[in-house]
Write a protein that holds these residues in place. Structure first.
Motif, PDB file in Angstrom:
ATOM      1  N   MET A   1      25.356  44.705  37.615  1.00 53.11           N
ATOM      2  CA  MET A   1      24.745  44.405  36.342  1.00 53.11           C
ATOM      3  C   MET A   1      25.789  43.927  35.333  1.00 53.11           C
ATOM      4  SD  MET A   1      21.850  44.509  34.866  1.00 53.11           S
ATOM      5  CE  MET A   1      21.102  44.566  33.311  1.00 53.11           C
ATOM      6  N   LYS A   2      26.886  44.660  35.237  1.00 49.83           N
ATOM      7  CA  LYS A   2      27.922  44.317  34.276  1.00 49.83           C
ATOM      8  C   LYS A   2      28.559  42.961  34.607  1.00 49.83           C
ATOM      9  CE  LYS A   2      31.592  46.748  31.922  1.00 49.83           C
ATOM     10  NZ  LYS A   2      32.440  47.935  31.930  1.00 49.83           N
ATOM     11  N   LYS A   3      28.816  42.732  35.900  1.00 52.68           N
ATOM     12  CA  LYS A   3      29.421  41.470  36.312  1.00 52.68           C
ATOM     13  C   LYS A   3      28.490  40.303  35.994  1.00 52.68           C
ATOM     14  CE  LYS A   3      30.978  38.817  40.167  1.00 52.68           C
ATOM     15  NZ  LYS A   3      31.046  38.641  41.569  1.00 52.68           N
ATOM     16  N   GLU A   5      26.310  40.062  33.595  1.00 53.77           N
ATOM     17  CA  GLU A   5      26.336  39.813  32.152  1.00 53.77           C
ATOM     18  C   GLU A   5      27.589  39.042  31.756  1.00 53.77           C
ATOM     19  OE1 GLU A   5      25.931  43.541  30.184  1.00 53.77           O
ATOM     20  OE2 GLU A   5      23.945  43.919  31.034  1.00 53.77           O
ATOM     21  N   TYR A   6      28.731  39.458  32.266  1.00 51.93           N
ATOM     22  CA  TYR A   6      29.971  38.740  31.971  1.00 51.93           C
ATOM     23  C   TYR A   6      29.902  37.312  32.506  1.00 51.93           C
ATOM     24  CZ  TYR A   6      32.522  42.911  30.455  1.00 51.93           C
ATOM     25  OH  TYR A   6      32.957  44.011  29.785  1.00 51.93           O
ATOM     26  N   MET A   7      29.418  37.151  33.718  1.00 48.93           N
ATOM     27  CA  MET A   7      29.346  35.836  34.343  1.00 48.93           C
ATOM     28  C   MET A   7      28.465  34.892  33.525  1.00 48.93           C
ATOM     29  SD  MET A   7      30.404  33.949  36.833  1.00 48.93           S
ATOM     30  CE  MET A   7      30.813  34.817  38.303  1.00 48.93           C
ATOM     31  N   ASP A   8      27.295  35.372  33.108  1.00 51.42           N
ATOM     32  CA  ASP A   8      26.400  34.532  32.306  1.00 51.42           C
ATOM     33  C   ASP A   8      27.058  34.111  31.004  1.00 51.42           C
ATOM     34  OD1 ASP A   8      24.437  34.706  34.217  1.00 51.42           O
ATOM     35  OD2 ASP A   8      23.365  36.355  33.220  1.00 51.42           O
ATOM     36  N   ARG A   9      27.681  35.046  30.317  1.00 50.51           N
ATOM     37  CA  ARG A   9      28.326  34.735  29.045  1.00 50.51           C
ATOM     38  C   ARG A   9      29.465  33.736  29.218  1.00 50.51           C
ATOM     39  NH1 ARG A   9      32.831  36.357  26.405  1.00 50.51           N
ATOM     40  NH2 ARG A   9      32.782  36.086  24.167  1.00 50.51           N
ATOM     41  N   ILE A  10      30.293  33.964  30.200  1.00 49.18           N
ATOM     42  CA  ILE A  10      31.457  33.098  30.391  1.00 49.18           C
ATOM     43  C   ILE A  10      31.038  31.699  30.835  1.00 49.18           C
ATOM     44  CG2 ILE A  10      33.503  32.768  31.831  1.00 49.18           C
ATOM     45  CD1 ILE A  10      33.919  35.794  31.648  1.00 49.18           C
ATOM     46  N   GLN A  11      30.074  31.607  31.733  1.00 49.46           N
ATOM     47  CA  GLN A  11      29.629  30.289  32.194  1.00 49.46           C
ATOM     48  C   GLN A  11      28.956  29.501  31.082  1.00 49.46           C
ATOM     49  OE1 GLN A  11      27.260  31.036  35.698  1.00 49.46           O
ATOM     50  NE2 GLN A  11      29.005  30.656  37.050  1.00 49.46           N
ATOM     51  N   ASN A  12      28.154  30.150  30.270  1.00 52.48           N
ATOM     52  CA  ASN A  12      27.432  29.452  29.213  1.00 52.48           C
ATOM     53  C   ASN A  12      28.304  29.167  27.996  1.00 52.48           C
ATOM     54  OD1 ASN A  12      25.071  29.459  30.714  1.00 52.48           O
ATOM     55  ND2 ASN A  12      24.434  31.435  29.891  1.00 52.48           N
ATOM     56  N   HIS A  13      29.166  30.081  27.641  1.00 49.62           N
ATOM     57  CA  HIS A  13      29.946  29.933  26.423  1.00 49.62           C
ATOM     58  C   HIS A  13      31.290  29.257  26.655  1.00 49.62           C
ATOM     59  CE1 HIS A  13      32.510  31.239  23.054  1.00 49.62           C
ATOM     60  NE2 HIS A  13      31.398  31.118  22.345  1.00 49.62           N
ATOM     61  N   MET A  15      32.423  27.873  29.706  1.00 51.63           N
ATOM     62  CA  MET A  15      32.452  26.918  30.817  1.00 51.63           C
ATOM     63  C   MET A  15      33.537  27.291  31.835  1.00 51.63           C
ATOM     64  SD  MET A  15      30.065  24.944  30.094  1.00 51.63           S
ATOM     65  CE  MET A  15      29.120  24.215  28.805  1.00 51.63           C
ATOM     66  N   ALA A  16      33.576  28.560  32.211  1.00 51.65           N
ATOM     67  CA  ALA A  16      34.572  29.058  33.149  1.00 51.65           C
ATOM     68  C   ALA A  16      33.885  29.980  34.150  1.00 51.65           C
ATOM     69  CB  ALA A  16      35.663  29.815  32.394  1.00 51.65           C
ATOM     70  N   SER A  17      34.660  30.677  34.942  1.00 51.05           N
ATOM     71  CA  SER A  17      34.105  31.645  35.888  1.00 51.05           C
ATOM     72  C   SER A  17      34.768  32.998  35.670  1.00 51.05           C
ATOM     73  CB  SER A  17      34.306  31.181  37.324  1.00 51.05           C
ATOM     74  OG  SER A  17      35.677  31.120  37.620  1.00 51.05           O
ATOM     75  N   ALA A  35      39.860  36.727  47.864  1.00 44.67           N
ATOM     76  CA  ALA A  35      39.562  35.293  47.743  1.00 44.67           C
ATOM     77  C   ALA A  35      40.385  34.662  46.624  1.00 44.67           C
ATOM     78  CB  ALA A  35      38.078  35.087  47.486  1.00 44.67           C
ATOM     79  N   PHE A  36      40.581  35.389  45.528  1.00 41.32           N
ATOM     80  CA  PHE A  36      41.402  34.896  44.421  1.00 41.32           C
ATOM     81  C   PHE A  36      42.843  34.681  44.873  1.00 41.32           C
ATOM     82  CE2 PHE A  36      44.491  36.235  41.184  1.00 41.32           C
ATOM     83  CZ  PHE A  36      44.343  35.205  40.278  1.00 41.32           C
TER      84      PHE A  36
END
Length: 101
Positions: A1-3, A5-13, A15-17, A35-36
């Motif tokens: 859930m937390k990931k 929320e962070y993912m949505d915010r970062i991708q929309n605001h 433009m990153a991952s 993977a990183f």
């Protein structure tokens, strides 16, 4: 859930991952951390034209010592006002660590 929320915010605001680096206390890494590491080592290999094994060893060593340094500072506190960041040259790091090229 937390990931998510962070993912949505970062991708929309921004433009990153977002990639959380998850480590266990005995040195294990999560799937995304692995993977990183692989992706970063691959990019460094292409950019610097050095060997993949040296790059992955350098990344693991650098991040391990950074995590260790931060945990020690949390336990004992900082003894100096400023902290000097060491040279991050891959060749220098490989030479100092004693890794063979």
């Amino acid at each position: 859930m937390k990931k998510r929320e962070y993912m949505d915010r970062i991708q929309n605001h921004d433009m990153a991952s977002f990639t959380p680096l998850v480590f266990s206390t005995n040195g294990g890494m999560g799937r995304e951390a692995t993977a990183f590491y692989r992706r970063l080592a691959d990019l460094l290999t292409r950019k610097k034209e050095t060997s993949y094994s040296n790059n992955i060893a350098f990344i693991r060593c650098t991040i391990s010592f950074s995590l260790l340094r931060s945990s020690v500072m949390c336990i004992r506190g900082s003894r100096s006002i400023s902290h000097r960041v060491p040279d991050s040259s891959i060749t220098l790091g490989v030479m100092e660590s004693g890794l063979k090229q």
